[in-house]
Design an enzyme around this catalytic site. Structure first.
Site, PDB file in Angstrom:
ATOM      1  N   SER A 105       0.858  -1.193   0.000  1.00  0.00           N
ATOM      2  CA  SER A 105       0.000   0.000   0.000  1.00  0.00           C
ATOM      3  C   SER A 105       0.889   1.236   0.000  1.00  0.00           C
ATOM      4  O   SER A 105       2.117   1.133   0.155  1.00  0.00           O
ATOM      5  CB  SER A 105      -0.910   0.016   1.224  1.00  0.00           C
ATOM      6  OG  SER A 105      -0.141   0.042   2.408  1.00  0.00           O
ATOM      7  N   LYS A 106       0.302   2.374  -0.165  1.00  0.00           N
ATOM      8  CA  LYS A 106       1.036   3.631  -0.018  1.00  0.00           C
ATOM      9  C   LYS A 106       0.033   4.752   0.166  1.00  0.00           C
ATOM     10  O   LYS A 106      -1.119   4.638  -0.244  1.00  0.00           O
ATOM     11  CB  LYS A 106       1.865   3.917  -1.281  1.00  0.00           C
ATOM     12  CG  LYS A 106       3.084   4.777  -1.022  1.00  0.00           C
ATOM     13  CD  LYS A 106       4.206   3.960  -0.401  1.00  0.00           C
ATOM     14  CE  LYS A 106       5.500   4.699  -0.276  1.00  0.00           C
ATOM     15  NZ  LYS A 106       6.624   3.765  -0.094  1.00  0.00           N
TER      16      LYS A 106
END
Ligand code: GLU
Length: 416
Positions: A105-106
């Site tokens: 994720s980011k």
């Protein structure tokens, strides 16, 4: 950042190249090219002068097959959704290549943290955390620092999330201060990992580390740490750069001292005993090891032909464009890729999360030993695959990572 190159397109080109070496169903390949879910938030923050400013933020989950998602939060004026998508995808591969039980994720907020006060940053962080709270949690998605964020910002995220819950949840973020459940060794972990991969790459290439000349682009949380750890192992740090300029000292300089100088003055530029050089000269400096440790899209088709390094070790995420990769490959310059070389950060983040979940903490020695084991083993696996299939280390790392994720998809099956 090089705005010509869209980071998500870069990530997809790398992915498409790697899947050629795997026998995957068309649908599975298509599935992995897209993020699983994306959230865009626009939210108000009260500024010091009493005005209200609207900020845009993102949180993207690329894949959750191997476990909760993991990935940093970036505060930078250039943040875009495509950049966050790419960074989330790279996190999936990064976690898989070193064998962590995580997806990728980011997150990011379009802002300039260098121009904001502490109170403004705290307000922004608490509101952003609230806005993305349906996306994060110790069992679902665990943020960490990235460009423009630090341990203090992680503390505010942890506090905001905990206030909403009504009890403290230290495992919701990593890279937080030691006093609230952070891990020993986390602050240096990414740079330490880069150092381990540099050492292993040199060993496999038959390049001595002692006396090797090193150029570091980006003298921050990753680059400066890698520089002083390599310096302590006998390397000669001859050039460094940051957002304000590039310095060169052919006889080598004290990398730890240069880090202190940057902390005091705001830049490495002007560090005693070095001269200032242009970007162009910087990329063309003769050296043994080049460590890009700033942003994505830095080594391009334009500067790749000028590079005179014998080895490139990527401290940043996505610093080399696919066109540059091809040029470097033709020129015989090996690249230890980001998803392997900078995985030390997320590896110690994983240790931090495990320690928080079990509320039992390890010594710094234990952390460093475990990091050393994981990085060395992962490098050996990627190197062996690259040799066997006669492919670049980047493609080999991606092949290993994608294979692990795809295997988990096949075993779990497609729901319903
Ligand atoms: N932002 C770092 C990275 O790009 C660390 C992520 C983490 O620790 O979760 O790898």
């Amino acid at each position: 950042m090089n705005k010509q190159e869209n980071p998500y397109q870069m990530a997809l080109r790398q992915f498409d190249e790697a899947v050629k070496y795997l026998k995957l169903k068309r649908g599975i390949i298509e599935y992995l090219r897209y993020p699983k879910r994306e959230l865009t938030v626009n939210f108000p923050v009260e500024m010091d002068d009493g005005s209200v400013k609207i900020f845009t933020g993102y949180r993207v989950h690329h894949n959750t097959v191997l476990g909760p998602t993991k990935g940093g939060i970036r505060y930078h004026p250039g943040v875009t959704l495509d950049e966050v998508r790419a960074l989330a995808m790279w996190m999936t591969w990064k976690c898989a290549v070193v064998g962590l039980p995580y997806g990728g994720s980011k997150g990011g907020v379009v802002c300039d943290p260098k121009k904001m006060s502490g109170i403004e940053l705290e307000n922004l962080t608490r509101r952003y955390t609230t806005e993305i709270s349906m996306m994060i949690g110790p069992e679902s998605d665990i943020p960490a620092p990235d460009v423009g964020t630090d341990a203090q910002i992680m503390a505010w995220i942890m506090d905001t999330y905990s206030m909403h819950k009504g009890y403290s949840v230290p495992a919701v973020v990593t890279g937080k201060p030691i006093s609230i459940g952070g891990s020993l060794g986390r602050a240096e972990a990414t740079g330490r990992g880069v150092t381990i991969i540099t050492r292993e790459a040199c060993r496999h290439l038959g390049m001595p580390l002692e006396g090797a000349t090193v150029v570091v682009q980006g003298y921050g949380k990753v680059g400066a740490v890698a520089a002083y750890l390599l310096h302590e192992q006998g390397c000669k740090i001859i050039a460094a750069s940051d957002s304000r300029g590039c310095i060169y000292g052919p006889d080598g300089f004290d990398a730890r001292h240069a880090k202190r100088f940057k902390k005091e003055t705001g830049s490495v530029v002007g560090y005693p005993g070095t001269e200032t050089v242009s970007q162009d000269e910087f990329w063309g400096l003769p050296c043994d090891i080049l460590i890009p440790a700033a942003m994505e899209g830095q080594i391009t088709a334009e500067n790749a032909p000028k590079i005179k390094a014998k080895l490139i070790v990527e401290g940043a995420n996505g610093p080399t464009t696919p066109d540059a990769d091809e040029i470097l490959r033709e020129r015989g310059i090996p690249v230890a890729p980001d998803i392997l070389a900078n995985a030390g950060g997320v590896t110690v983040s994983y240790f931090e999360w495990v320690q928080a979940l079990q509320a039992f903490f390890w010594s710094e020695e234990e952390i460093d030993q475990r990091l050393e084991r994981i990085m060395t083993k992962s490098f050996a696996e990627v190197w062996a695959l690259a040799q066997e299939k006669e492919i670049s280390m980047r493609t080999a790392a991606l092949v290993r990572a994608i294979d692990r994720v795809a295997e988990a998809i096949y075993v779990r099956g497609i729901y319903p």
